[in-house]
Scaffold this active site. Structure first.
Site, mmCIF file in Angstrom:
data_model
loop_
_atom_site.group_PDB
_atom_site.id
_atom_site.type_symbol
_atom_site.label_atom_id
_atom_site.label_comp_id
_atom_site.label_asym_id
_atom_site.label_seq_id
_atom_site.Cartn_x
_atom_site.Cartn_y
_atom_site.Cartn_z
ATOM 1 N N HIS A 86 -25.120 -65.071 27.178
ATOM 2 C CA HIS A 86 -25.296 -65.154 28.638
ATOM 3 C C HIS A 86 -23.967 -65.061 29.378
ATOM 4 O O HIS A 86 -23.944 -64.783 30.575
ATOM 5 C CB HIS A 86 -26.140 -66.374 29.051
ATOM 6 C CG HIS A 86 -25.432 -67.691 29.111
ATOM 7 N ND1 HIS A 86 -25.481 -68.628 28.100
ATOM 8 C CD2 HIS A 86 -24.687 -68.258 30.086
ATOM 9 C CE1 HIS A 86 -24.808 -69.705 28.446
ATOM 10 N NE2 HIS A 86 -24.307 -69.510 29.649
ATOM 11 N N ASP A 222 -27.428 -67.397 21.169
ATOM 12 C CA ASP A 222 -26.700 -67.094 22.414
ATOM 13 C C ASP A 222 -25.225 -66.770 22.136
ATOM 14 O O ASP A 222 -24.345 -67.567 22.439
ATOM 15 C CB ASP A 222 -26.842 -68.298 23.362
ATOM 16 C CG ASP A 222 -26.526 -67.926 24.797
ATOM 17 O OD1 ASP A 222 -25.938 -66.853 25.017
ATOM 18 O OD2 ASP A 222 -26.846 -68.715 25.703
ATOM 19 N N SER A 654 -19.949 -73.181 28.509
ATOM 20 C CA SER A 654 -20.676 -72.177 27.742
ATOM 21 C C SER A 654 -19.696 -71.290 27.009
ATOM 22 O O SER A 654 -18.714 -70.833 27.591
ATOM 23 C CB SER A 654 -21.536 -71.327 28.660
ATOM 24 O OG SER A 654 -22.758 -71.963 28.850
HETATM 25 N N1 ARG Z 1 -28.571 -73.173 31.056
HETATM 26 C C1 ARG Z 1 -27.433 -72.368 30.681
HETATM 27 C C2 ARG Z 1 -26.192 -72.716 31.559
HETATM 28 O O1 ARG Z 1 -26.330 -73.293 32.615
HETATM 29 C C3 ARG Z 1 -27.670 -70.918 30.883
HETATM 30 C C4 ARG Z 1 -28.517 -70.289 29.863
HETATM 31 C C5 ARG Z 1 -28.772 -68.867 30.194
HETATM 32 N N2 ARG Z 1 -30.132 -68.520 29.815
HETATM 33 C C6 ARG Z 1 -31.162 -68.373 30.674
HETATM 34 N N3 ARG Z 1 -32.356 -68.172 30.188
HETATM 35 N N4 ARG Z 1 -31.006 -68.380 31.980
HETATM 36 O O2 ARG Z 1 -25.642 -71.830 32.190
HETATM 37 N N1 ASP Z 2 -25.055 -73.232 30.266
HETATM 38 C C1 ASP Z 2 -23.885 -73.845 30.870
HETATM 39 C C2 ASP Z 2 -22.779 -72.818 31.072
HETATM 40 O O1 ASP Z 2 -23.056 -71.656 31.297
HETATM 41 C C3 ASP Z 2 -23.416 -74.999 30.049
HETATM 42 C C4 ASP Z 2 -23.954 -76.316 30.541
HETATM 43 O O2 ASP Z 2 -24.165 -76.481 31.752
HETATM 44 O O3 ASP Z 2 -24.085 -77.209 29.704
HETATM 45 O O4 ASP Z 2 -21.612 -73.143 31.152
#
Ligand code: ARG
Ligand code: ASP
Length: 720
Positions: A86, A222, A654
């Site tokens: 991502h 990921d 991330s």
């Molecule tokens: N929750 C993860 C973080 O805040 C992002 C993951 C990305 N995947 C998704 N299905 N949106 O950024």
């Molecule tokens: N998914 C998040 C990021 O993109 C990580 C988190 O918020 O734990 O940095």
């Protein structure tokens, strides 16, 4: 009795002590002084110098800020870098087309020549950290206004940074800690030639999609690979075909040994923003007012998008990234509210505030400066609370209507026209930019969605805010239309040229005065302009409160640190590099339920039978599973996929490396669990988990699925 009382006291205080364990994100430069003892006690087998040292290769030399929004790490002597799928998504998407659909099919460069340049991307290595508090605060006297303070500090910082950049050629960034009590300057070496090396198909890299986002148990692969290129002297260089793979000071060895519940883990990365020291009433405002308003607005937006996306594949493609962006925070915020309620964070904080008051009262003369801290903060929070809806609505409503943002861009063009005499060149340039923005905009725009979102959000805006917050054209229109929002919406979208690609593109072919008039008289343009003015005003009033709050929070946290000199305080995340440590750990999300800490390929196959779009898997993956063609990447016959640990992380973490007690790479951080997203405000070791893709799954996919074993040959694998 006395003995019983003692036991009772011990029992009462144990939970608090446990709560503190694993919490915190620490500056690498302070690990030696503050944390290394605790880390080693918990199993870490290296020294503070192995983590961070100036001028000597250490773990932090293998970690980069990836594009300023994620983290990445070096895993070979030839500049090979791994981060999340991502995080690399923008680059993968930009290289994708219908013929080369890297999003759906994945992408693997089988030779260096096939690696794909990304002009918009950069990575930064942290080269030096300096505590510059004294120099930054030079000339700041007690009692001066916050504005003069900021001016003096700004000047001092600029001077410091200019000197540092002249001396080193590195990029200097200065960050404030504890609400401006302390300052550190960070020197970064920046590389701009960063090429895409490999990415799994999104059915692996984003397996589970929005359904599983922020959720454990998770099965997402990921990850994606990039490579940093440098000039022939190993120095940063802009993209050139003849650039060569960068030889980093250090890279991380990859552990084939894997992890188990209870193992020590450490994360090193660039968390963006946290608010750990807020008062209970601040938190009450956030979960009682601000987040619910934002969630409600986004629910409407998502519903409208989803309705249209269901109707057409074309809209599906256009809006899937936009939808994911909106949904990501929307889902997280709901977790935050639940989590704060569940751990009773407001009550915890109230107790803590009482403790602070008690401490101040115990020595009124010596602690006079703290006497009014809580009252002043309460008063400011009350004021902020009166303004919070207007503030959130200008961002989440006025700022969310696509056509308003798009038309707003044309203000530059109007200005360039009005100042023609300054130079034709400037005007031509602005027209070029407008053309580019317009073709970008229409590529992913659907007027039916925007119009319906506008209509629905306007209803909320007008129902919740007094007329003083209506932009002028809206006030006028509401008189004319007698409050008929539908009628006004139809008029606006019928009349405007900004919803028509043909009209805008032909206007931009060779714009003249008449075209300028067309823009200026356009009802959407006028509304956009008025919204921008109004938003600026709201932001200004809001900031006058939050700036003041900041000053008093500075004092509050100073007091807390005096009150508890032995508690390990850590500063809120601010985009600077941090180390978090903890262990692989399961948790209980709710009564009678325990979630294990490791997932396997079996879980992917289980989910794939649910016949949901987010759980569709590539045929090849199913074949590997059925033939048990797992290579050496198994534990008890199963391929590990993800694990969770108690590391305190946040957005920006991330892509961060997750390391074992020997500093070997065991996984890539990519998310948190829903029950634990409140860790940006309160961390609870029983609920908060970071989610990690197991490095053995990464190896399995590149070797067995993608046939890109040459990447593994480049790595330094530490055998089981
Ligand atoms: N929750 C993860 C973080 O805040 C992002 C993951 C990305 N995947 C998704 N299905 N949106 O950024
Ligand atoms: N998914 C998040 C990021 O993109 C990580 C988190 O918020 O734990 O940095």
């Amino acid at each position: 009795m006395k003995k019983n009382l003692n036991i009772l006291l011990i029992l009462l205080f144990i939970p608090l002590a446990v709560l503190r364990a694993d919490e915190g994100m620490w500056l690498p430069s302070l690990i030696g002084e503050l944390r290394i003892g605790d880390m080693q006690e918990k199993g870490f087998r290296l020294s503070a110098d192995d983590i961070y040292q100036i001028n000597q290769a250490a773990i932090t030399d293998a970690v980069v800020s990836f594009g300023g929004f994620c983290t990445g790490e070096l895993i070979s002597a030839e500049g090979l870098l791994i981060t999340n799928h991502h995080c690399g998504l923008g680059s993968i998407q930009r290289h994708s087309s219908l013929e080369n659909n890297y999003l759906d099919e994945g992408f693997w460069a089988m030779s260096r020549e096939e690696e794909l340049p990304n002009l918009e991307l950069y990575v930064r290595f942290l080269r030096e950290v300096q505590d510059v508090t004294e120099t930054v605060l030079e000339g700041v006297e007690d009692g001066i206004t916050e504005q003069s303070r900021e001016q003096i500090i700004g000047r001092n910082i600029r001077k410091l940074q200019d000197e540092a950049m002249d001396r080193t050629q590195w990029k200097a960034v200065t960050k404030s800690f504890y609400y401006g009590s302390e300052y550190c300057m960070f020197l970064y070496e920046e590389f701009n030639d960063v090429r895409l090396v490999g990415a799994p198909p999104k059915a692996v890299g984003n397996f589970g999609g929005d359904t599983d986002n922020w959720i454990w148990p998770r099965h997402t692969g990921d990850f994606s690979f990039f490579r940093i290129y440098a000039d022939e002297n190993n120095n940063p260089a802009t993209y050139a075909a003849e650039n060569v793979p960068y030889k980093p000071r250090n890279f991380l060895p990859v552990s084939a040994g894997g992890v188990d519940t209870g193992d020590f883990t450490m994360v090193c990365g660039f968390p963006g923003n946290t608010d750990q020291y807020l008062l209970s009433s601040d938190l009450e405002m956030i979960i009682g007012k601000s987040l619910p308003a934002k969630i409600r607005i986004r629910t409407e937006r998502m519903e409208v998008m989803q309705n249209q996306m269901d109707k057409s594949d074309e809209i599906q493609i256009k809006y899937s990234a936009k939808y994911a962006r909106v949904a990501n925070a929307w889902k997280k915020w709901q977790g935050v509210i639940k989590g704060i309620n569940k751990v009773e964070a407001i009550a915890q904080k109230k107790d803590y505030e009482q403790k602070f008051s008690g401490w101040v009262c115990r020595d009124p003369a010596g602690r006079r400066e703290y006497e009014n801290v809580l009252d002043s903060l309460e008063c400011l929070i009350k004021k902020e609370s009166d303004l919070i809806l207007a503030y959130e609505y200008q961002r989440e409503i006025l700022g969310a209507i696509e056509i308003l943002r798009f038309a707003g861009n044309f203000m530059d063009l109007v200005e360039a026209f009005q100042n023609r005499e300054i130079g034709e060149y400037y005007l031509d340039n602005t027209i070029d930019i407008a053309r580019e923005q317009s073709s970008d905009f229409f590529k992913d725009y659907t007027v039916a969605i925007d119009m319906e979102i506008f209509r629905r959000l306007l209803i909320i805006y007008m129902a919740d805010l007094p007329e003083t917050y209506y932009p002028v054209p809206l006030q006028e229109a509401m008189q004319k239309y007698r409050g008929d929002i539908d009628g006004y919406t139809t008029y606006l979208f019928d009349k405007t040229i900004f919803s028509s690609k043909e009209k805008i593109m032909s206007l931009l072919e060779d714009p003249d005065q008449a075209d300028l008039k067309k823009i200026e008289n356009d009802p959407v343009f006028s509304l956009a302009r008025a919204c921008e003015d109004l938003s600026a005003k709201i932001r200004h009033s809001y900031r006058s409160i939050t700036d003041l709050k900041n000053t008093i929070y500075r004092l509050y946290v100073k007091g807390l640190r005096e009150m508890e000199p032995d508690r390990g305080f850590y500063a809120d995340a601010n985009g600077s590099m941090r180390i978090a440590y903890g262990q692989v750990r399961d948790y209980r999300p709710r009564d009678a339920t325990r979630y294990g800490s490791l997932t396997t390929l079996d879980g992917i196959i289980e989910k794939s039978y649910l016949s949901m779009e987010d759980y569709i898997i590539p045929e090849k993956l199913r074949e590997l599973y059925e033939q048990k063609d797992f290579g050496p990447y198994t534990v008890n016959g199963k391929v590990p996929v993800c694990f969770i640990a108690s590391n305190h992380t946040s957005g920006g973490n991330s892509g961060s490396p997750v390391l074992n007690a020997d500093g070997h790479l065991i996984g890539i951080n990519f998310d948190r669990n829903w029950e634990g997203t409140m860790s940006d405000y309160v961390y609870d070791v029983n609920q908060c988990r970071n989610i990690v893709v197991d490095i053995r799954y990464v190896l399995f996919i590149i070797d067995k699925y993608a046939g890109a074993g040459h990447l593994i040959d480049e790595m330094k694998i530490i055998p089981k």
